[in-house]
Design a protein around this motif. Structure first.
Motif, PDB file in Angstrom:
ATOM      1  N   CYS A  39     -10.100   1.739  -1.769  1.00 12.98           N
ATOM      2  CA  CYS A  39      -9.626   1.386  -0.421  1.00 12.98           C
ATOM      3  C   CYS A  39     -10.694   1.671   0.626  1.00 12.98           C
ATOM      4  O   CYS A  39     -10.898   0.873   1.543  1.00 12.98           O
ATOM      5  CB  CYS A  39      -8.348   2.149  -0.097  1.00 12.98           C
ATOM      6  N   PHE A  87      -8.303   4.628  -6.745  1.00 11.66           N
ATOM      7  CA  PHE A  87      -7.631   3.764  -5.774  1.00 11.66           C
ATOM      8  C   PHE A  87      -8.058   4.095  -4.342  1.00 11.66           C
ATOM      9  O   PHE A  87      -8.379   3.202  -3.559  1.00 11.66           O
ATOM     10  CB  PHE A  87      -6.115   3.890  -5.928  1.00 11.66           C
ATOM     11  N   TYR A 105      -9.196  -2.361  -5.831  1.00 12.02           N
ATOM     12  CA  TYR A 105      -7.832  -2.261  -5.312  1.00 12.02           C
ATOM     13  C   TYR A 105      -6.771  -2.617  -6.341  1.00 12.02           C
ATOM     14  O   TYR A 105      -5.921  -1.810  -6.679  1.00 12.02           O
ATOM     15  CB  TYR A 105      -7.685  -3.152  -4.070  1.00 12.02           C
ATOM     16  N   LEU A 164      -6.940  -9.295   0.857  1.00 10.17           N
ATOM     17  CA  LEU A 164      -6.417  -8.708  -0.372  1.00 10.17           C
ATOM     18  C   LEU A 164      -5.896  -9.741  -1.368  1.00 10.17           C
ATOM     19  O   LEU A 164      -5.702  -9.425  -2.530  1.00 10.17           O
ATOM     20  CB  LEU A 164      -5.320  -7.705  -0.035  1.00 10.17           C
ATOM     21  N   LEU A 198       0.827  -1.197   0.000  1.00  8.95           N
ATOM     22  CA  LEU A 198       0.000   0.000   0.000  1.00  8.95           C
ATOM     23  C   LEU A 198       0.867   1.256   0.000  1.00  8.95           C
ATOM     24  O   LEU A 198       0.624   2.202  -0.756  1.00  8.95           O
ATOM     25  CB  LEU A 198      -0.944   0.001   1.209  1.00  8.95           C
TER      26      LEU A 198
END
Length: 119
Positions: free
Chosen positions: A78, A74, A99, A88, A54
């Motif tokens: 999130c 993005f 994502y 994830l 990230l």
């Protein structure tokens, strides 16, 4: 989170029964938050790797008008994942549009920018 403490360093793994049983409520198959699910499945090691990823994606921030919508996509993704998403490392599904796809496009645009500035 209580079940995550039992396997705090490496998590329960992908093969263990992932059901989360909340007495008198229901049985859940994921925590509905990818960051908590990452801790649950892959422990603190997995969370560290996910946060590093990230950070690397956010590090490519650019105010260039063609790139800025990708960052907005993005960040919006999130925020959406916080409400109802599995971990994830999920199989390819609609959550990837929140994502992984904008992350890949951002990193690709960043690498293109570096390549064009260098050459």
């Amino acid at each position: 989170l209580a079940r995550s403490y039992e396997n705090a360093l490496f998590g329960i793994g992908a093969l263990y029964d992932p059901r989360i049983i909340v007495p008198d409520v229901d049985v859940f198959h994921h925590a509905h938050n990818p960051w908590i699910d990452t801790v649950y499945y892959s422990g603190l090691v997995g969370l560290f790797i996910a946060l590093c990823h990230l950070q690397l994606v956010l590090q490519t921030f650019c105010k260039h008008p063609p790139i800025l919508p990708l960052f907005m996509w993005f960040v919006f993704g999130c925020l959406c994942l916080f409400t109802n998403a599995p971990h994830l490392l999920m199989p390819i599904n609609a959550f990837w549009f929140a994502y992984w796809i904008p992350a890949g496009l951002l990193v690709g645009a960043y690498l293109l920018k570096i390549r064009t500035e260098a050459g």
